[in-house]
Design an enzyme around this catalytic site. Structure first.
Site, short mmCIF file in Angstrom:
data_model
loop_
_atom_site.label_atom_id
_atom_site.label_comp_id
_atom_site.label_asym_id
_atom_site.label_seq_id
_atom_site.Cartn_x
_atom_site.Cartn_y
_atom_site.Cartn_z
N HIS A 263 0.84 -1.20 0.00
CA HIS A 263 0.00 0.00 0.00
C HIS A 263 0.88 1.26 0.00
CE1 HIS A 263 -3.61 2.41 1.36
NE2 HIS A 263 -2.63 3.18 1.84
N GLU A 264 1.81 1.34 0.94
CA GLU A 264 2.62 2.54 1.06
C GLU A 264 3.57 2.72 -0.13
OE1 GLU A 264 1.74 4.69 3.10
OE2 GLU A 264 0.53 3.46 4.46
N HIS A 267 1.88 4.68 -2.73
CA HIS A 267 1.99 6.13 -2.52
C HIS A 267 3.37 6.64 -2.97
CE1 HIS A 267 -1.72 7.02 -0.47
NE2 HIS A 267 -1.51 6.16 0.51
N GLU A 293 -4.78 7.75 -2.95
CA GLU A 293 -5.26 6.47 -2.39
C GLU A 293 -5.63 5.48 -3.50
OE1 GLU A 293 -4.84 5.55 0.53
OE2 GLU A 293 -4.41 7.47 1.47
#
Length: 498
Positions: A263-264, A267, A293
């Site tokens: 997930h990170e 980003h 997101e």
């Protein structure tokens, strides 16, 4: 002054602002990872001072006049015109705020984070409640300085996702509830999938060894990316080639750190892949939360929970944990990491129930800012909503109202973008699959090809375009929540043989 001279002055100003922003970003990263807790008060006061100096730079009347002038200058190119417009809007939103109040608010944010960490460690909302109350009152005051007919919460929603408001989010969440609630009920009644092997003891040091290989597969290059650990995983950056992520390891949950990392990294890639000419500018720093997101949730769910992804990684995971997973098949593992069931923690939630976690936060925020919900006893309000929407009993504040960091930093209006971004991602993946054999690329260790597609079609533009315009550019269509709902229905109907 010629246009060239005006642009030179404007670019010098951007450089100064970006220098302060870089320092502040690094201070925050340090605060949330390795900084000794006893030095918090000293650091908080001085970082608030630096925030004030940046505030003065950004609201300098001479600069505001320059931005207004450049907005109307026909010789300014399209990229700069877009950036100047965003800077001017930001200045208009903040120059009406007294500097002393702004600095006090930034100091409160730092102190609130410290209080949140303590309260979470003790599972005691009462330690955080006074700070949350001050945070809400401060935000009401600061937003009150702006001249606007919109409600304060609508302005907050628009700050994180331009163009969005309560009316649009209400319609969005209504569409989610209409199709997800019946599906959750069907899944709950279906034959349950085995997942007990995911919660055995998985020593953290061994998880970290697996993570090294995962980061290599993700091409999260140490020359521009760095991973650390924190209480709540996050991503921050100073420029395209300095992107920092964190994860959190849980001994009794082997998949948690993996998915939070993926997930990170989503980003981080977004920031790394933005056109270098935007580095340090608002076109990089200002990307909407829903857009950001969409990329982190795309990697976490549409890629990181897929069979193709794990057909490559699962044999490696088994080698690290032969005792725990040696007898568990790939199919069983895939099913387990996609099990849908009501749970307590948003960041650990499955794709099906996740939007309900976001909806709860959205409804609480609306209530906090329209006066129908109080910070007093907010933990009980939280618990009641978890019982109503997910049917779960919250045993303590640590896994309840204190689980997320966002409110300690005044980020009201951010939460809905997690659900919105997840839905954006479905549409992007649908388009990507028309161009790429995504499953083959994941299974054969060609993750970089996928990231190059995302870079070319989405990342490179930064905030040059707003979400609706970019969605049309990438997919040829307007945003449509049904792409997400169709995806989720198909996936869970097959998984649970409904």
């Amino acid at each position: 002054m010629t246009t060239e001279e005006k642009l030179k002055k404007y670019q010098d100003w951007i450089f100064k602002c970006s220098a302060y922003q870089m320092a502040l970003n690094i201070i925050v990263i340090d605060k949330q990872t390795v900084a000794p807790a006893a030095g918090a008060s000293y650091r908080d006061e001085r970082s608030a001072y630096l925030e004030g100096e940046l505030f003065s730079l950004e609201t300098d009347p001479e600069i505001v006049a320059l931005l207004k002038d450049l907005q109307e200058d026909p010789e300014v190119d399209a990229d700069n015109r877009r950036a100047i417009g965003l800077y001017y809007k930001k200045a208009q939103d903040t120059l009406c705020i007294p500097k002393a109040e702004f600095v006090a608010f930034k100091k409160l944010c730092a102190e609130s984070f410290d209080a949140w960490i303590l309260a979470k460690s003790k599972a005691d909302y009462s330690l955080f409640a006074p700070y949350l109350e001050k945070m809400i009152e401060s935000q009401k005051r600061l937003y009150g300085y702006r001249k606007s007919d919109k409600s304060i919460y609508d302005r907050m929603l628009d700050d994180f996702e331009p163009g969005m408001n309560q009316e649009k989010y209400d319609a969005f969440f209504a569409a989610l509830k209409e199709r997800l609630v019946p599906l959750i009920q069907k899944v709950t009644k279906a034959k349950q999938l085995r997942e007990d092997f995911l919660t055995q003891n998985f020593p953290v040091e061994e998880q970290k060894k697996f993570m090294e290989g995962l980061l290599e597969y993700l091409h999260f290059d140490p020359s521009w990316g760095y991973q650390n650990e924190s209480e709540h995983p996050f991503t921050s950056w100073t420029c395209e080639n300095d992107c920092r992520t964190t994860t959190k390891y849980l001994e009794n949950n082997v998949i948690s750190a993996v998915l939070s990392t993926v997930h990170e990294v989503g980003h981080a890639y977004y920031e790394h892949n933005i056109n270098p000419k935007y580095d340090g500018m608002i076109l990089s720093e200002g990307v909407s939360s829903g857009m950001h997101e969409s990329q982190s949730r795309l990697l976490e769910n549409y890629l990181g929970r897929s069979m193709a992804f794990w057909s490559y990684h699962y044999p490696r995971l088994q080698k690290h944990f032969p005792k725990q997973l040696g007898e568990v098949s790939l199919e069983e593992f895939y099913q387990a990491i996609n099990v849908a069931k009501p749970s307590l923690i948003r960041t650990e939630a499955d794709e099906l129930t996740y939007p309900m976690h976001v909806l709860i936060r959205y409804e609480i925020e609306k209530g906090l800012f329209n006066g129908s919900i109080s910070t007093e006893g907010l933990n009980r309000t939280w618990n009641a909503k978890y019982k109503e929407y997910l049917g779960v009993d919250v045993p303590n504040d640590q896994v309840g109202i204190l689980q997320d960091v966002h409110w300690s930093d005044g980020l009201f209006g951010y939460f809905p973008t997690y659900a919105l971004g997840t839905a954006y991602a479905a549409q992007y993946v649908k388009s990507m699959r028309k161009d790429l054999d995504v499953d083959a690329l994941l299974a054969e260790n060609h993750f970089d090809t996928i990231m190059n597609w995302l870079k070319e079609h989405i990342h490179t533009y930064g905030f040059r375009y707003e979400a609706p315009e970019l969605m049309k550019m990438v997919t040829g269509e307007e945003f449509n929540v049904n792409d997400f709902l169709d995806y989720i229905e198909e996936k869970y109907t097959e998984l649970y043989q409904l």
